[in-house]
Design a protein around this motif. Sequence first.
Motif, mmCIF file in Angstrom:
data_model
loop_
_atom_site.group_PDB
_atom_site.id
_atom_site.type_symbol
_atom_site.label_atom_id
_atom_site.label_comp_id
_atom_site.label_asym_id
_atom_site.label_seq_id
_atom_site.Cartn_x
_atom_site.Cartn_y
_atom_site.Cartn_z
ATOM 1 N N UNK A 121 82.702 5.570 3.009
ATOM 2 C CA UNK A 121 83.565 4.979 1.973
ATOM 3 C C UNK A 121 82.761 4.744 0.702
ATOM 4 N N UNK A 122 81.516 4.307 0.858
ATOM 5 C CA UNK A 122 80.662 4.046 -0.299
ATOM 6 C C UNK A 122 80.148 5.338 -0.907
ATOM 7 N N UNK A 123 79.664 6.195 -0.059
ATOM 8 C CA UNK A 123 79.114 7.477 -0.513
ATOM 9 C C UNK A 123 80.144 8.276 -1.303
ATOM 10 N N UNK A 124 81.358 8.308 -0.761
ATOM 11 C CA UNK A 124 82.395 9.162 -1.346
ATOM 12 C C UNK A 124 83.326 8.395 -2.275
ATOM 13 N N UNK A 125 83.094 7.099 -2.425
ATOM 14 C CA UNK A 125 83.942 6.299 -3.301
ATOM 15 C C UNK A 125 85.391 6.254 -2.848
ATOM 16 N N UNK A 126 85.574 6.042 -1.531
ATOM 17 C CA UNK A 126 86.939 5.946 -1.006
ATOM 18 C C UNK A 126 87.410 4.503 -1.161
ATOM 19 N N UNK A 127 88.383 4.292 -2.019
ATOM 20 C CA UNK A 127 88.800 2.914 -2.347
ATOM 21 C C UNK A 127 90.214 2.586 -1.882
ATOM 22 N N UNK A 128 90.723 3.401 -0.964
ATOM 23 C CA UNK A 128 92.000 3.071 -0.331
ATOM 24 C C UNK A 128 91.718 2.407 1.019
ATOM 25 N N UNK A 129 92.748 1.844 1.625
ATOM 26 C CA UNK A 129 92.636 1.214 2.938
ATOM 27 C C UNK A 129 92.000 2.194 3.936
ATOM 28 N N UNK A 130 90.858 1.796 4.484
ATOM 29 C CA UNK A 130 90.107 2.720 5.342
ATOM 30 C C UNK A 130 90.792 2.986 6.684
ATOM 31 N N UNK A 131 91.841 2.232 6.992
ATOM 32 C CA UNK A 131 92.539 2.451 8.255
ATOM 33 C C UNK A 131 93.721 3.403 8.099
ATOM 34 N N UNK A 132 94.042 3.762 6.856
ATOM 35 C CA UNK A 132 95.175 4.675 6.640
ATOM 36 C C UNK A 132 94.883 6.027 7.284
ATOM 37 N N UNK A 133 95.917 6.639 7.823
ATOM 38 C CA UNK A 133 95.714 7.878 8.570
ATOM 39 C C UNK A 133 95.045 8.964 7.722
ATOM 40 N N UNK A 134 95.479 9.095 6.487
ATOM 41 C CA UNK A 134 94.901 10.128 5.628
ATOM 42 C C UNK A 134 93.402 9.902 5.434
ATOM 43 N N UNK A 135 93.012 8.641 5.319
ATOM 44 C CA UNK A 135 91.591 8.317 5.132
ATOM 45 C C UNK A 135 90.810 8.593 6.416
ATOM 46 N N UNK A 136 91.356 8.182 7.535
ATOM 47 C CA UNK A 136 90.690 8.422 8.820
ATOM 48 C C UNK A 136 90.486 9.917 9.037
ATOM 49 N N UNK A 137 91.518 10.711 8.751
ATOM 50 C CA UNK A 137 91.396 12.165 8.893
ATOM 51 C C UNK A 137 90.292 12.704 7.991
ATOM 52 N N UNK A 138 90.258 12.199 6.768
ATOM 53 C CA UNK A 138 89.235 12.639 5.819
ATOM 54 C C UNK A 138 87.842 12.317 6.342
ATOM 55 N N UNK A 139 87.662 11.110 6.884
ATOM 56 C CA UNK A 139 86.355 10.703 7.384
ATOM 57 C C UNK A 139 85.892 11.601 8.536
ATOM 58 N N UNK A 140 86.813 11.924 9.422
ATOM 59 C CA UNK A 140 86.449 12.814 10.540
ATOM 60 C C UNK A 140 86.130 14.214 10.028
ATOM 61 N N UNK A 141 86.845 14.658 9.009
ATOM 62 C CA UNK A 141 86.534 15.961 8.404
ATOM 63 C C UNK A 141 85.118 15.970 7.833
ATOM 64 N N UNK A 142 84.783 14.908 7.122
ATOM 65 C CA UNK A 142 83.455 14.835 6.507
ATOM 66 C C UNK A 142 82.367 14.793 7.592
ATOM 67 N N UNK A 143 82.637 14.013 8.652
ATOM 68 C CA UNK A 143 81.661 13.911 9.750
ATOM 69 C C UNK A 143 81.472 15.263 10.428
ATOM 70 N N UNK A 144 82.587 16.012 10.528
ATOM 71 C CA UNK A 144 82.531 17.337 11.146
ATOM 72 C C UNK A 144 81.696 18.297 10.296
ATOM 73 N N UNK A 145 81.890 18.216 8.998
ATOM 74 C CA UNK A 145 81.125 19.046 8.071
ATOM 75 C C UNK A 145 79.639 18.697 8.139
ATOM 76 N N UNK A 146 79.371 17.410 8.185
ATOM 77 C CA UNK A 146 77.995 16.929 8.105
ATOM 78 C C UNK A 146 77.166 17.260 9.345
ATOM 79 N N UNK A 147 77.774 17.221 10.515
ATOM 80 C CA UNK A 147 76.999 17.274 11.755
ATOM 81 C C UNK A 147 76.529 18.680 12.106
ATOM 82 N N UNK A 148 77.132 19.686 11.503
ATOM 83 C CA UNK A 148 76.752 21.068 11.830
ATOM 84 C C UNK A 148 75.321 21.338 11.371
ATOM 85 N N UNK A 149 74.477 21.815 12.304
ATOM 86 C CA UNK A 149 73.092 22.130 11.956
ATOM 87 C C UNK A 149 72.120 21.609 12.987
#
Length: 383
Positions: A160-188
Motif C-alpha cells: 500500500x505504501x510502495x504503490x501509494x494505494x489509498x483506497x480501503x485495503x480490504x476492497x476486493x479490487x485492492x486485494x486482487x491487485x495486491x495478489x497480482x503484484x505479489x505474483x509478479x514479484x515472486x517470480x525468480x
Amino acid sequence: MPARKKKTRDPSEDPSGIRRIRAPLLSWYDQHKRDLPWRHTRDPYAIWISEAMLQQTRVETVIPYWNRFLEAFPSVQALAAADIDDVYAVWTGLGYYSRARNLKHAAETVVAEHGGALPDTAEELETLKGIGRYTAGAVASIAFEREAPLVDGNVIRVFARLLGIREDSAAKAVVDRLWDEATTLVVGERPGDLNQALMELGATLCTPRNPSCLICPVREACDAAAVGDAESLPVKKKRTKQTKMRAVAAWLERDGKILVVRRPEEGLMAGLWELPGGEIEAKDEAKECVAGIVHAAVGLEILDAEGIGAVEHLFTHRKLTLEVFRARLAPGGRVRRSGYVAHRWVAPDAALDLAHAGPMRKAMALLGATDERSARAARKRTP
DNA sequence: AATGCGTGGTC
DNA sequence: TGACCAAGCAT
C-alpha cells in the motif's frame, strides 16, 4: 489449459515496476533478517506449524509454543496419531484454537491421502483444512521453493505504501491487485526468501507506526515515502466495536474434586475446559443467577453461593465480565449436562492441566488455584 | 462482504 | 484506558 482458481494477470508484465525492489530487498534481508528458530529447518512440516502459529500471532509469542509443539509432535505422522486433547493442551494460551483442531485434521489427511508427505504446491496445500491462500503460498515458497505468492498483513502495508494505494485495503479490487503484484514479484530466484523478506520488512521497518523510511532499502521505489504519508497507509475501515458480555462461573466441589466442563467444538473457546456457568443479562444480579445457571448447565442443585470476585477478559469482538462464585452443592444429584460436551471431576490443582482459555485461568487464579503457566503470568503482572 | 475467532503488546 | 494490531481462516 487448466482452469485457474484465482484469476490473475500475466505475471511476466510489471506495470507498476515492482520487480525493481527484488535485488535491494533480498540484499537487505540477507544482512538484517532475524534469527528465528523455523529459519533453521528445511522440514516442511515444521515450517507449516510455524505458519499456522504465526497467523495473527506475534513471533515472540510463537517461539516457545513452536518448540513445545515440535517436541510433542515431531512429524506429520505423530500429529496425525496424537490425541486431540494433547494437541489442545500444547496449544493452550496461544488462542484461535480452531487452528489446533485444523492442524490435527490436516495431518490426518496428509497421512491418509498424501502418503505422509505434505503436498508441495500451493494449490494442493490450500485444499487442507486450515490452510488458506496465505499459508499455502508461504509453505509452497519457503519449504518447497515454489514461485508462489503470498499476501499477509505485512505485505498489504508494504505494498500500500510502495504503490501509494489509498483506497480501503480490504476492497476486493485492492486485494486482487495486491495478489497480482505479489505474483509478479515472486517470480525468480529464492522465492521463499523473497516472500520472507517482504514480510520481514513489514515487521521490522515498514511498521504500522513510526515506519523507518530513512533506512528502508526500497525507499527510492516508495510512493508513500515520497509523499510523506506512510504512517496513514494502508487505509482500513474501522473495526466494529466490542460488545459487552456478562457471565457467571461456579466452583463446585465434591469429595475434594471440582467440576469442570468442556465447551462444544464450535464457537467461542471451542473445545476448551472451564468452570460450569453461563451468560447472564446486563440487568441481572449475578448472585441471584448462579443457582439457575448451574442447574441449567449441569443439572445440580446448590445450597448457597459465595461471590469471589470478577475477572475481565477481552476477545477480539467481545468484552467479557465473568463473575466467579464458590457454591455449596446439595447432597446427592448427578450431573446432567446441557450445552457442554463433557464433564469431569478433577483435583483443583489438575484443572488447569486441561486445555483452557484466559477466562478460566483468571477465574482459577481468583479462586486461589494455580499452575505453572498462570503462576508465571502472575509474576509477570506483579513483579 | 462481513463476522467470529484469543491473546498479548504498544502507545 | 481504549484502540489498534500481529506471518489468517472459515463460513
